[in-house]
Design a protein around this motif. Structure first.
Motif, short mmCIF file in Angstrom:
data_model
loop_
_atom_site.label_atom_id
_atom_site.label_comp_id
_atom_site.label_asym_id
_atom_site.label_seq_id
_atom_site.Cartn_x
_atom_site.Cartn_y
_atom_site.Cartn_z
N ARG A 252 -64.93 26.63 93.86
CA ARG A 252 -64.19 26.18 92.68
C ARG A 252 -64.82 26.75 91.40
N ASP A 253 -63.99 26.90 90.36
CA ASP A 253 -64.44 27.45 89.08
C ASP A 253 -65.08 26.33 88.26
N VAL A 254 -66.30 25.95 88.65
CA VAL A 254 -66.93 24.76 88.08
C VAL A 254 -67.63 25.00 86.74
N TYR A 255 -68.06 26.22 86.50
CA TYR A 255 -68.81 26.49 85.28
C TYR A 255 -67.98 26.16 84.03
N ARG A 256 -66.70 26.44 84.08
CA ARG A 256 -65.83 26.18 82.92
C ARG A 256 -65.72 24.69 82.62
N PHE A 257 -65.95 23.87 83.64
CA PHE A 257 -65.75 22.43 83.49
C PHE A 257 -67.04 21.64 83.74
N ALA A 258 -68.16 22.24 83.43
CA ALA A 258 -69.45 21.60 83.68
C ALA A 258 -69.57 20.25 82.96
N ARG A 259 -69.03 20.18 81.75
CA ARG A 259 -69.13 18.94 80.98
C ARG A 259 -68.41 17.79 81.69
N ARG A 260 -67.30 18.09 82.34
CA ARG A 260 -66.57 17.04 83.06
C ARG A 260 -67.40 16.50 84.22
N TYR A 261 -68.08 17.40 84.92
CA TYR A 261 -68.94 16.96 86.01
C TYR A 261 -70.10 16.12 85.48
N ALA A 262 -70.62 16.51 84.32
CA ALA A 262 -71.71 15.76 83.71
C ALA A 262 -71.26 14.35 83.34
N GLU A 263 -70.04 14.23 82.82
CA GLU A 263 -69.51 12.92 82.43
C GLU A 263 -69.28 12.05 83.66
N LYS A 264 -68.81 12.66 84.75
CA LYS A 264 -68.59 11.91 85.99
C LYS A 264 -69.92 11.40 86.55
N ARG A 265 -70.97 12.19 86.34
CA ARG A 265 -72.28 11.80 86.87
C ARG A 265 -72.76 10.48 86.26
N THR A 266 -72.48 10.29 84.99
CA THR A 266 -72.93 9.06 84.32
C THR A 266 -72.26 7.82 84.90
N THR A 267 -71.04 7.97 85.43
CA THR A 267 -70.30 6.82 85.96
C THR A 267 -70.63 6.53 87.42
N ARG A 268 -71.18 7.51 88.15
CA ARG A 268 -71.48 7.29 89.56
C ARG A 268 -72.98 7.15 89.81
N SER A 269 -73.78 7.06 88.76
CA SER A 269 -75.23 6.94 88.92
C SER A 269 -75.57 5.65 89.66
N THR A 270 -76.39 5.77 90.72
CA THR A 270 -76.71 4.60 91.53
C THR A 270 -78.21 4.33 91.64
N ALA A 271 -79.03 5.19 91.03
CA ALA A 271 -80.49 5.01 91.16
C ALA A 271 -80.94 3.72 90.50
N GLY A 272 -81.87 3.03 91.14
CA GLY A 272 -82.38 1.80 90.59
C GLY A 272 -83.37 2.06 89.47
N LYS A 273 -83.97 1.01 88.95
CA LYS A 273 -84.89 1.16 87.83
C LYS A 273 -86.10 2.01 88.19
N LYS A 274 -86.47 2.03 89.46
CA LYS A 274 -87.64 2.80 89.87
C LYS A 274 -87.26 4.16 90.44
N GLY A 275 -85.99 4.53 90.42
CA GLY A 275 -85.55 5.80 90.96
C GLY A 275 -85.76 6.94 89.98
N ILE A 276 -85.70 8.17 90.50
CA ILE A 276 -85.80 9.35 89.65
C ILE A 276 -84.45 9.59 88.98
N VAL A 277 -84.48 9.88 87.70
CA VAL A 277 -83.25 10.14 86.95
C VAL A 277 -83.29 11.55 86.39
N THR A 278 -82.10 12.14 86.23
CA THR A 278 -82.00 13.50 85.72
C THR A 278 -80.89 13.62 84.70
N LYS A 279 -80.97 14.66 83.90
CA LYS A 279 -79.91 14.96 82.95
C LYS A 279 -79.95 16.45 82.64
#
Length: 213
Positions: free
Chosen positions: A95-122
């Protein structure tokens, strides 16, 4: 002599630096996975990309939501690599994902499941030859790692604003490196305001991922 003068300047300005520590095992695994992702993308290695993405999935990382950009107009992530499992899966699927990277980034914020002690990324972006600053709050042991997309070289300056302590890169500061890691104990158990400056030492924009414990 130059090193002595530099140290003297640090002392005279009231800056203090702390020696680096080793990353914890969970943090190191996530850091390794991100480095492998960047390496696989740069080499165009689909097999390596799949293996690195599986390694990242096994880390169960969440989204580093409190890592806030201080720029008035943050550089868009569109057109750049996103260090995200779904993004990589879609990339592997053609898929042509590079053009829509921001959309994937926004979706990541809504599906984040790591607990308080988990590793987080951005994943963020920094303009060619410029720097960008971010802030967040933390306490106790703080681990931070940074990995640039292929071709990116960065230098990192970390300032504990609450206690006026610095945890900056000391190697290849002018030329930059494709990845960096820091681990340090904050001097107090209360929340400290941390400012991170990412310096792009190259002549092109690039994305980078920041990881935190």
């Amino acid at each position: 002599m130059k090193r002595f003068l530099s140290l003297l300047l640090i002392v005279s300005l009231g800056w203090t630096y702390a020696p680096a520590q080793k990353l914890s095992e969970p943090m190191q695994r996530a850091y390794n996975a991100c480095m492998q992702l960047s390496k696989a993308i740069g080499a165009g290695n689909t097999t390596g990309l799949k293996a690195a993405n599986k390694a990242l999935k096994d880390c169960h990382t969440g989204d580093f939501k409190i890592f806030r950009c201080k720029d008035k107009a943050p550089t868009s992530i569109d057109g750049h690599f996103l260090f995200d499992e779904d993004f990589v899966d879609s990339l592997i699927a053609g898929r042509d994902v590079y053009r829509f990277a921001r959309r994937y980034a926004e979706k990541r914020t809504t599906r984040s499941t790591a607990g308080k002690k988990g590793i987080v990324t951005k994943t963020c972006c920094v303009k060619a030859g410029q720097s960008t600053k971010y802030q967040f709050v933390a306490n106790g042991l703080q681990e931070l790692a940074f990995v640039a997309e292929p071709g990116g070289l960065l230098t990192v300056r970390i300032h504990d604003l609450t206690n006026n302590k610095w945890y900056n890169d000391t190697k290849d500061v002018r030329t930059g490196q494709p990845h960096r890691a820091h681990a340090f104990n904050l001097p107090t158990q209360k929340n400290c305001k941390i400012e991170v400056e990412i310096i792009n030492t190259t002549k092109k924009d690039f994305s980078f991922v920041v990881l935190s414990n």
